[in-house]
Each structure stands twice: as structure tokens, then as C-alpha cells.
Design an enzyme around this catalytic site. Structure first.
Site, PDB file in Angstrom:
ATOM      1  N   CYS A  92      77.233 114.115  12.196  1.00 37.58           N
ATOM      2  CA  CYS A  92      76.402 113.912  13.379  1.00 37.58           C
ATOM      3  C   CYS A  92      76.615 112.498  13.932  1.00 37.58           C
ATOM      4  O   CYS A  92      77.307 111.669  13.324  1.00 37.58           O
ATOM      5  CB  CYS A  92      74.926 114.130  13.039  1.00 37.58           C
ATOM      6  SG  CYS A  92      74.193 112.812  12.040  1.00 37.58           S
TER       7      CYS A  92
ATOM      8  N   ASN B 232      72.790 117.115   1.989  1.00 37.88           N
ATOM      9  CA  ASN B 232      71.709 116.903   2.943  1.00 37.88           C
ATOM     10  C   ASN B 232      70.376 117.183   2.265  1.00 37.88           C
ATOM     11  O   ASN B 232      70.267 118.035   1.380  1.00 37.88           O
ATOM     12  CB  ASN B 232      71.900 117.715   4.229  1.00 37.88           C
ATOM     13  CG  ASN B 232      72.036 119.200   4.024  1.00 37.88           C
ATOM     14  OD1 ASN B 232      72.610 119.660   3.036  1.00 37.88           O
ATOM     15  ND2 ASN B 232      71.533 119.970   4.972  1.00 37.88           N
ATOM     16  N   ILE B 233      69.371 116.412   2.677  1.00 34.65           N
ATOM     17  CA  ILE B 233      68.036 116.498   2.087  1.00 34.65           C
ATOM     18  C   ILE B 233      67.039 116.537   3.236  1.00 34.65           C
ATOM     19  O   ILE B 233      66.939 115.581   4.002  1.00 34.65           O
ATOM     20  CB  ILE B 233      67.761 115.285   1.176  1.00 34.65           C
ATOM     21  CG1 ILE B 233      68.840 115.190   0.085  1.00 34.65           C
ATOM     22  CG2 ILE B 233      66.356 115.376   0.568  1.00 34.65           C
ATOM     23  CD1 ILE B 233      68.891 113.851  -0.609  1.00 34.65           C
TER      24      ILE B 233
ATOM     25  N   GLU C 272      76.637 113.023   4.475  1.00 34.48           N
ATOM     26  CA  GLU C 272      77.568 111.906   4.636  1.00 34.48           C
ATOM     27  C   GLU C 272      76.871 110.574   4.402  1.00 34.48           C
ATOM     28  O   GLU C 272      77.379 109.693   3.710  1.00 34.48           O
ATOM     29  CB  GLU C 272      78.190 111.916   6.037  1.00 34.48           C
ATOM     30  CG  GLU C 272      78.937 113.186   6.376  1.00 34.48           C
ATOM     31  CD  GLU C 272      78.058 114.254   7.038  1.00 34.48           C
ATOM     32  OE1 GLU C 272      76.926 114.524   6.557  1.00 34.48           O
ATOM     33  OE2 GLU C 272      78.512 114.835   8.041  1.00 34.48           O
TER      34      GLU C 272
ATOM     35  N   CYS D 254      71.413 113.221   6.052  1.00 34.52           N
ATOM     36  CA  CYS D 254      72.649 114.011   6.015  1.00 34.52           C
ATOM     37  C   CYS D 254      73.445 113.721   4.750  1.00 34.52           C
ATOM     38  O   CYS D 254      73.306 112.667   4.132  1.00 34.52           O
ATOM     39  CB  CYS D 254      73.505 113.687   7.234  1.00 34.52           C
ATOM     40  SG  CYS D 254      72.740 114.097   8.801  1.00 34.52           S
TER      41      CYS D 254
ATOM     42  N   CYS E  17      75.501 109.674  11.518  1.00 32.60           N
ATOM     43  CA  CYS E  17      76.474 109.489  10.429  1.00 32.60           C
ATOM     44  C   CYS E  17      77.723 108.771  10.937  1.00 32.60           C
ATOM     45  O   CYS E  17      78.255 107.883  10.270  1.00 32.60           O
ATOM     46  CB  CYS E  17      76.850 110.829   9.816  1.00 32.60           C
ATOM     47  SG  CYS E  17      75.524 111.565   8.842  1.00 32.60           S
TER      48      CYS E  17
END
Length: 120
Positions: free
Chosen positions: A96, A46-47, A59, A57, A99
Site C-alpha cells: 500500500c 498483517n495484523i 511489509e 501491514c 508501506c
């Protein structure tokens, strides 16, 4: 034909990817390892950004890396997360809604596996 998935290797790759997470605001680090049907593994973390809308995210980072390299078929993803400084087994971290929507675009809902791990 169902693909043989080395779950431990995929989880290990997700833990390694989590180390690169950039999370100065939430301090919640997530790593993901995505197994393509061709056997390749794409990792992501995640960034965060100060304006949360452009935050990405783990994913989706992994999925977008794969798709940007022409890969569109996937077998599984492993996801791991923990608060910065917490033990590795702190929390089960689930994708989430955004995603999950991206996964529905590229992953077969009948065969794609989502692996939520806290350890090996």
C-alpha cells in the site's frame, strides 16, 4: 555490488509468515519476507484491529522488526496475499501507499526489489 537474491526462499518465507496473519475483519491474509543487505530475513504478517487505523501491514511489520533490531539496509521484499480459504494464487498483492513510503525511508529505490508472488 548487487546482492544475489534467492527469490524462491524469500517467497516461501512470505507464505509461511502469511499463516500468522490476524484478519478477523477483512479475512485477507498477507505475508512478507524482507531480505536485509546483511543476509538476514525478517518476516511479517498483517495484523488487524476493529478500529482500522492501528492495523499494520505485513511489509511494515517486517520492516519495523528489522529496524527495531538495528538493521537499516535492505535488498528485497516478497509479498503474498490471499483471501482466507482461497487458493494461494488468488491475488497479486502489492504494498500500500503507507508501506511504500516506509520503504522509501529505508530502501534504495535504485536497487531494492519488490517481489509480488502468487506461487513459487
Amino acid at each position: 555490488m548487487e546482492q544475489n537474491i534467492d527469490r524462491k526462499a524469500l517467497i516461501r518465507a512470505a507464505f509461511a509468515a502469511r499463516e500468522y496473519a490476524y484478519t478477523p475483519y477483512s479475512n485477507f491474509k498477507v505475508g512478507a519476507a524482507l531480505l536485509a543487505k546483511n543476509g538476514s530475513v525478517y518476516t511479517g504478517c498483517n495484523i488487524e484491529c476493529a478500529t482500522f487505523t492501528p492495523t499494520n501491514c505485513a511489509e511494515r511489520t517486517a520492516l519495523f522488526k528489522a529496524v527495531s533490531e538495528g538493521v537499516h539496509e535492505f535488498a528485497a521484499v516478497a509479498v503474498v496475499g490471499a483471501k482466507d480459504g482461497a487458493p494461494d494464487d488468488a491475488l497479486i498483492t502489492s504494498p500500500c501507499g503507507v508501506c511504500r513510503q516506509v520503504m522509501m525511508e529505508f530502501c534504495d529505490s535504485e536497487t531494492f526489489q519488490i517481489i509480488l508472488a502468487t506461487d513459487l
